[in-house]
Design a protein around this motif. Structure first.
Motif, mmCIF file in Angstrom:
data_model
loop_
_atom_site.group_PDB
_atom_site.id
_atom_site.type_symbol
_atom_site.label_atom_id
_atom_site.label_comp_id
_atom_site.label_asym_id
_atom_site.label_seq_id
_atom_site.Cartn_x
_atom_site.Cartn_y
_atom_site.Cartn_z
ATOM 1 N N LEU A 42 0.735 -1.271 -0.240
ATOM 2 C CA LEU A 42 -0.116 0.063 0.140
ATOM 3 C C LEU A 42 1.038 1.146 0.092
ATOM 4 O O LEU A 42 0.261 2.266 -0.786
ATOM 5 N N GLY A 43 1.456 0.719 0.649
ATOM 6 C CA GLY A 43 3.035 2.403 0.874
ATOM 7 C C GLY A 43 3.354 2.695 -0.417
ATOM 8 O O GLY A 43 3.466 3.857 -1.007
ATOM 9 N N SER A 44 3.719 1.678 -1.685
ATOM 10 C CA SER A 44 4.149 1.558 -2.305
ATOM 11 C C SER A 44 3.475 1.954 -3.865
ATOM 12 O O SER A 44 3.512 3.717 -4.205
ATOM 13 N N ILE A 45 1.959 2.017 -3.206
ATOM 14 C CA ILE A 45 0.801 2.177 -4.728
ATOM 15 C C ILE A 45 0.932 3.938 -4.042
ATOM 16 O O ILE A 45 0.710 4.429 -4.576
ATOM 17 N N LEU A 46 0.838 4.208 -2.780
ATOM 18 C CA LEU A 46 0.325 5.845 -2.439
ATOM 19 C C LEU A 46 1.609 6.349 -2.746
ATOM 20 O O LEU A 46 1.582 7.377 -3.015
ATOM 21 N N LYS A 47 2.536 5.548 -2.476
ATOM 22 C CA LYS A 47 4.353 6.931 -2.917
ATOM 23 C C LYS A 47 4.119 6.965 -4.426
ATOM 24 O O LYS A 47 4.033 8.372 -4.610
#
Length: 253
Positions: A42-47
């Motif tokens: 999720l962090g990767s998608i949001l970043k």
């Protein structure tokens, strides 16, 4: 199976089906339930979407709850992403800590990014040391940055060596920089060969440079064709050199 694991598995299914909106919501539920891989993804998608504040929250959770050993390198990837976010949000000190942590465990991109951060903050000697480590570990980007640094000091021999490493790593900009050094060192023919390679890779500035060197070595027909291509590509200086080329032709007559 825990609720967090169930959310994660369904989220992966929705992501593979192309339903990212639903996947993101499910990843949120899984992350909030303490699922490390879900928090990381999720962090990767949001970043990638520029949502840095929320991405940071999930990356921190991933680091706090732990990530699995397989696939390897997830912790380091998480730290590199945190370094990127902290840098973007104006916190270079925290970014440096994250980059250093990942670089200490052999993450080459982290070392390259750390060198960039050190150079931006005026710590050139430290940046050089880190870039040398990254270049030795195979980073073409670090080799290219280091080549520019040593080249500015006048060490064209080492700059050339580093640029050849970067060219072997498929960096198009390095091809152009290496061509410039070969020209400075008195080898217009290798410079031309390199600029031809850069042109084939889509570098429009290389078309202009190739035309200039063709003029230098007296290949006026090909120089004219090449400079006209550069002119058509919007290189304004090409027009002036075409006029000089025409004058050179008249002198030959």
């Amino acid at each position: 199976m825990s609720d967090a694991e169930a959310y994660y598995e369904i989220a992966m299914e929705r992501a593979q089906a192309g339903d990212m909106a639903t996947a993101v919501e499910l990843f949120r539920h899984a992350s909030d339930g303490g699922h490390g891989p879900a928090a990381f993804l999720l962090g990767s998608i949001l970043k990638d979407g520029g949502q840095y504040a929320e991405a940071e929250r999930h990356y921190r959770r991933a680091l706090a709850v732990g990530l699995p050993p397989e696939p390897p390198g997830l912790v380091e990837e998480c730290e590199v992403s945190m370094g990127f976010i902290r840098s973007k949000l104006g916190d270079p000190a925290a970014a440096e800590q994250f980059y250093r942590s990942a670089a200490a465990r052999g993450h080459v991109v982290a070392a390259f990014n750390l060198g960039n951060l050190l150079a931006r903050t005026g710590r050139e000697a430290e940046a050089e040391k880190v870039w040398r480590q990254a270049a030795a570990a195979g980073s073409p980007d670090a080799a290219m940055n280091l080549a520019e640094m040593v080249g500015d000091r006048g060490d064209l021999i080492e700059a050339e060596r580093l640029l050849r490493q970067a060219v072997d790593g498929d960096l198009t900009d390095a091809i152009t920089n290496l061509a410039n050094i070969r020209l400075q060192r008195g080898d217009p023919y290798e410079a031309m060969a390199l600029w031809r390679k850069a042109v084939a890779a889509g570098d429009h500035n290389a078309i202009f440079n190739l035309g200039i060197v063709l003029m230098m070595v007296g290949e006026l027909d090909e120089a004219e064709t090449t400079l006209r291509q550069a002119e058509a590509a919007g290189h304004t200086e090409a027009t002036q050199h075409l006029k000089r080329l025409a004058a050179a032709r008249r002198r030959r007559q």
